[in-house]
Design an enzyme around this catalytic site. Structure first.
Site, PDB file in Angstrom:
ATOM      1  N   SER A   6       0.841  -1.200   0.000  1.00 48.33           N
ATOM      2  CA  SER A   6       0.000   0.000   0.000  1.00 48.33           C
ATOM      3  C   SER A   6       0.875   1.249   0.000  1.00 48.33           C
ATOM      4  O   SER A   6       1.606   1.515   0.957  1.00 48.33           O
ATOM      5  CB  SER A   6      -0.912   0.006   1.228  1.00 48.33           C
ATOM      6  OG  SER A   6      -1.446   1.310   1.362  1.00 48.33           O
ATOM      7  N   HIS A  31      -0.960  -1.067  -4.298  1.00 54.53           N
ATOM      8  CA  HIS A  31      -2.276  -0.828  -3.705  1.00 54.53           C
ATOM      9  C   HIS A  31      -2.414   0.673  -3.413  1.00 54.53           C
ATOM     10  O   HIS A  31      -1.552   1.272  -2.770  1.00 54.53           O
ATOM     11  CB  HIS A  31      -2.397  -1.641  -2.411  1.00 54.53           C
ATOM     12  CG  HIS A  31      -3.738  -1.622  -1.780  1.00 54.53           C
ATOM     13  ND1 HIS A  31      -4.786  -2.409  -2.211  1.00 54.53           N
ATOM     14  CD2 HIS A  31      -4.213  -0.908  -0.732  1.00 54.53           C
ATOM     15  CE1 HIS A  31      -5.842  -2.184  -1.453  1.00 54.53           C
ATOM     16  NE2 HIS A  31      -5.530  -1.267  -0.552  1.00 54.53           N
ATOM     17  N   ASP A  33      -4.763   3.531  -1.761  1.00 50.18           N
ATOM     18  CA  ASP A  33      -5.874   3.747  -0.833  1.00 50.18           C
ATOM     19  C   ASP A  33      -6.473   5.134  -0.996  1.00 50.18           C
ATOM     20  O   ASP A  33      -5.885   6.135  -0.589  1.00 50.18           O
ATOM     21  CB  ASP A  33      -5.376   3.560   0.605  1.00 50.18           C
ATOM     22  CG  ASP A  33      -5.165   2.096   0.930  1.00 50.18           C
ATOM     23  OD1 ASP A  33      -6.098   1.301   0.686  1.00 50.18           O
ATOM     24  OD2 ASP A  33      -4.081   1.747   1.411  1.00 50.18           O
ATOM     25  N   MET A  35      -9.257   7.745   0.012  1.00 48.77           N
ATOM     26  CA  MET A  35     -10.162   8.035   1.132  1.00 48.77           C
ATOM     27  C   MET A  35     -10.721   9.445   1.004  1.00 48.77           C
ATOM     28  O   MET A  35      -9.990  10.365   0.615  1.00 48.77           O
ATOM     29  CB  MET A  35      -9.406   7.910   2.456  1.00 48.77           C
ATOM     30  CG  MET A  35      -8.712   6.565   2.626  1.00 48.77           C
ATOM     31  SD  MET A  35      -7.978   6.412   4.262  1.00 48.77           S
ATOM     32  CE  MET A  35      -7.061   4.885   4.089  1.00 48.77           C
ATOM     33  N   HIS A  64      -8.151   1.018  -4.324  1.00 46.95           N
ATOM     34  CA  HIS A  64      -9.135   0.692  -3.284  1.00 46.95           C
ATOM     35  C   HIS A  64      -9.893   1.968  -2.911  1.00 46.95           C
ATOM     36  O   HIS A  64      -9.364   2.834  -2.223  1.00 46.95           O
ATOM     37  CB  HIS A  64      -8.359   0.110  -2.089  1.00 46.95           C
ATOM     38  CG  HIS A  64      -9.209  -0.241  -0.910  1.00 46.95           C
ATOM     39  ND1 HIS A  64      -8.675  -0.494   0.342  1.00 46.95           N
ATOM     40  CD2 HIS A  64     -10.551  -0.397  -0.773  1.00 46.95           C
ATOM     41  CE1 HIS A  64      -9.652  -0.779   1.185  1.00 46.95           C
ATOM     42  NE2 HIS A  64     -10.804  -0.722   0.536  1.00 46.95           N
ATOM     43  N   MET A  66     -12.244   3.967  -0.863  1.00 45.67           N
ATOM     44  CA  MET A  66     -12.985   4.072   0.401  1.00 45.67           C
ATOM     45  C   MET A  66     -13.689   5.417   0.375  1.00 45.67           C
ATOM     46  O   MET A  66     -13.332   6.356   1.097  1.00 45.67           O
ATOM     47  CB  MET A  66     -11.999   3.959   1.577  1.00 45.67           C
ATOM     48  CG  MET A  66     -11.511   2.536   1.784  1.00 45.67           C
ATOM     49  SD  MET A  66      -9.962   2.447   2.712  1.00 45.67           S
ATOM     50  CE  MET A  66      -8.807   2.766   1.394  1.00 45.67           C
ATOM     51  N   MET A 135     -11.550  -6.722   4.414  1.00 42.83           N
ATOM     52  CA  MET A 135     -10.831  -5.784   5.288  1.00 42.83           C
ATOM     53  C   MET A 135     -10.536  -6.479   6.616  1.00 42.83           C
ATOM     54  O   MET A 135     -11.453  -6.958   7.285  1.00 42.83           O
ATOM     55  CB  MET A 135     -11.675  -4.539   5.569  1.00 42.83           C
ATOM     56  CG  MET A 135     -11.832  -3.564   4.413  1.00 42.83           C
ATOM     57  SD  MET A 135     -10.301  -3.007   3.641  1.00 42.83           S
ATOM     58  CE  MET A 135      -9.465  -2.225   5.022  1.00 42.83           C
ATOM     59  N   ASP A 173      -6.661  -7.038   3.392  1.00 45.26           N
ATOM     60  CA  ASP A 173      -6.071  -5.706   3.568  1.00 45.26           C
ATOM     61  C   ASP A 173      -6.156  -5.261   5.026  1.00 45.26           C
ATOM     62  O   ASP A 173      -7.258  -5.103   5.565  1.00 45.26           O
ATOM     63  CB  ASP A 173      -6.844  -4.734   2.666  1.00 45.26           C
ATOM     64  CG  ASP A 173      -6.273  -3.316   2.673  1.00 45.26           C
ATOM     65  OD1 ASP A 173      -5.222  -3.093   3.277  1.00 45.26           O
ATOM     66  OD2 ASP A 173      -6.915  -2.442   2.042  1.00 45.26           O
ATOM     67  N   SER A 196       2.432  -0.692   6.264  1.00 43.46           N
ATOM     68  CA  SER A 196       3.541  -0.569   7.214  1.00 43.46           C
ATOM     69  C   SER A 196       4.390  -1.836   7.254  1.00 43.46           C
ATOM     70  O   SER A 196       5.585  -1.770   7.530  1.00 43.46           O
ATOM     71  CB  SER A 196       2.986  -0.249   8.604  1.00 43.46           C
ATOM     72  OG  SER A 196       1.911  -1.103   8.917  1.00 43.46           O
TER      73      SER A 196
HETATM   74  C1  DX5 Z   1      -6.759   0.859   5.435  1.00 43.19           C
HETATM   75  C2  DX5 Z   1      -6.173   0.690   4.048  1.00 43.19           C
HETATM   76  C3  DX5 Z   1      -5.043  -0.282   4.018  1.00 43.19           C
HETATM   77  C4  DX5 Z   1      -3.855   0.150   4.819  1.00 43.19           C
HETATM   78  C5  DX5 Z   1      -2.863  -0.967   4.931  1.00 43.19           C
HETATM   79  O1  DX5 Z   1      -7.808   1.732   5.389  1.00 43.19           O
HETATM   80  O2  DX5 Z   1      -7.179   0.226   3.161  1.00 43.19           O
HETATM   81  O3  DX5 Z   1      -4.694  -0.600   2.687  1.00 43.19           O
HETATM   82  O4  DX5 Z   1      -3.233   1.280   4.283  1.00 43.19           O
HETATM   83  O5  DX5 Z   1      -1.855  -0.599   5.817  1.00 43.19           O
HETATM   84  P1  DX5 Z   1      -1.285  -1.618   6.901  1.00 43.19           P
HETATM   85  O6  DX5 Z   1      -0.724  -2.798   6.134  1.00 43.19           O
HETATM   86  O7  DX5 Z   1      -0.217  -0.813   7.581  1.00 43.19           O
HETATM   87  O8  DX5 Z   1      -2.404  -2.036   7.795  1.00 43.19           O
HETATM   88 ZN    ZN Z   2      -6.568  -0.607   1.160  1.00 40.15          ZN
END
Ligand code: DX5
Ligand code: ZN
Length: 222
Positions: A6, A31, A33, A35, A64, A66, A135, A173, A196
Site C-alpha cells: 500500500s 495498492h 488507498d 479516502m 481501493h 474508500m 478488510m 487488507d 507498514s
Molecule cells: C486501510 C487501508 C489499508 C492500509 C494498509 O484503510 O485500506 O490498505 O493502508 O496498511 P497496513 O498494512 O499498515 O495495515
Molecule cells: Zn486498502
C-alpha cells in the site's frame, strides 16, 4: 500469490524512488488507498495522484476506493490509469450498477467488505467480480492491528469463490506482516496488501521475499 504494497505508507516526498523500489522488490501490484473524509475519516489520494503513479510505474494499480457513492468517480479513476478498482458494499446503494460500470470501462472490478459486514452482501454479485477484498482492519488508516476474526471471514469467502467456479482474486487488507501472512494465506487469501509491513522495514525486497517464503512454505507442506 500476489503482494500488493500500500503506497499510503510510502514516503510521498520520493514517490518515484519508492515505486522503483517496489519494482525491484518484485511486488505484484501497487495498492492505492483512496479516502474521502466521509466513508472514512481520513482524506488521501485522488485521481490526479493515481495518474502520476501510473506514469511512474509499470506495476498494475490496485485502486481501493474508500469513498461514499463511488459511482461518481469511476470514470475519473479509470481515466487516471487504474487496473483494478475496488468499491465497498457499504458505500453505494447500487453495487451491481457500479461493478458493471467499472467492467464496461475495461477495468477489473473488486468489492470490499468492512469487518462488520457479512459475506452474504456479495453473494448475489460474486459472478461479476474479478476480486473480493476482505478488510482485516477498519478502513481509514495504515498501521492498525489485524483483527483475528477476519480469518473465519476469509475462509468463508474462499469457499464462496471455489463454489462459484470463477477466477476471483481474494485480497486481504490491513495489518498484514511477515509474522502473520501465513495464517492469512492458510485461510485462503491469494493477494496480500501490506502498508507498514513493507514500508516500515528497511529492505522491501527482503521483506517481500520473506512474505513469499512464508506463504510458499504452506503449499510445500500441503
Ligand atoms: C486501510 C487501508 C489499508 C492500509 C494498509 O484503510 O485500506 O490498505 O493502508 O496498511 P497496513 O498494512 O499498515 O495495515
Ligand atoms: Zn486498502
Amino acid at each position: 500469490m500476489k503482494i500488493s504494497p500500500s503506497i499510503l505508507s510510502a514516503d510521498f516526498t520520493k514517490l518515484t524512488a519508492e515505486l522503483k523500489a517496489l519494482e525491484d522488490a518484485k511486488a505484484d501490484y501497487v495498492h492505492v488507498d483512496v479516502m474521502d473524509g466521509r466513508f472514512v475519516p481520513n482524506i488521501t489520494i485522488g485521481p490526479f495522484i493515481v495518474e502520476a503513479l501510473k506514469r511512474a510505474t509499470s506495476l498494475p494499480l490496485d485502486v481501493h476506493l474508500m469513498i461514499e457513492e463511488p459511482e461518481r468517480y469511476i470514470a475519473d479513476f479509470v481515466k487516471a490509469g487504474s487496473d483494478i478498482i475496488t468499491v465497498h458494499v457499504e458505500a453505494t446503494k447500487h453495487l451491481h450498477k457500479v461493478v458493471q460500470s467499472i467492467k464496461d470501462l475495461g477495468v477489473k472490478a473488486g468489492v470490499s467488505m468492512n469487518p462488520a459486514s457479512s459475506v452474504h452482501t456479495i453473494e448475489d454479485i460474486i459472478h461479476d467480480l474479478d476480486m473480493i477484498l476482505v478488510m482485516s482492519v477498519n478502513p481509514g488508516f495504515s498501521g492498525q492491528g489485524f483483527i483475528p476474526g477476519s480469518i473465519n471471514k476469509i475462509a468463508a469467502v474462499r469457499k464462496m469463490i471455489d463454489e462459484s467456479g470463477k477466477m476471483i482474486e481474494l485480497e486481504v487488507d490491513g495489518g498484514i506482516k511477515v509474522s502473520n501472512i501465513k495464517e492469512v494465506a492458510r485461510a485462503g487469501a491469494d493477494v496480500f496488501v501490506s502498508g507498514s509491513g513493507v514500508f516500515g522495514t528497511p529492505d522491501y525486497r527482503k521483506t517481500i521475499e520473506a512474505m513469499r517464503k512464508e506463504v510458499e512454505s504452506l503449499t510445500a507442506k500441503a
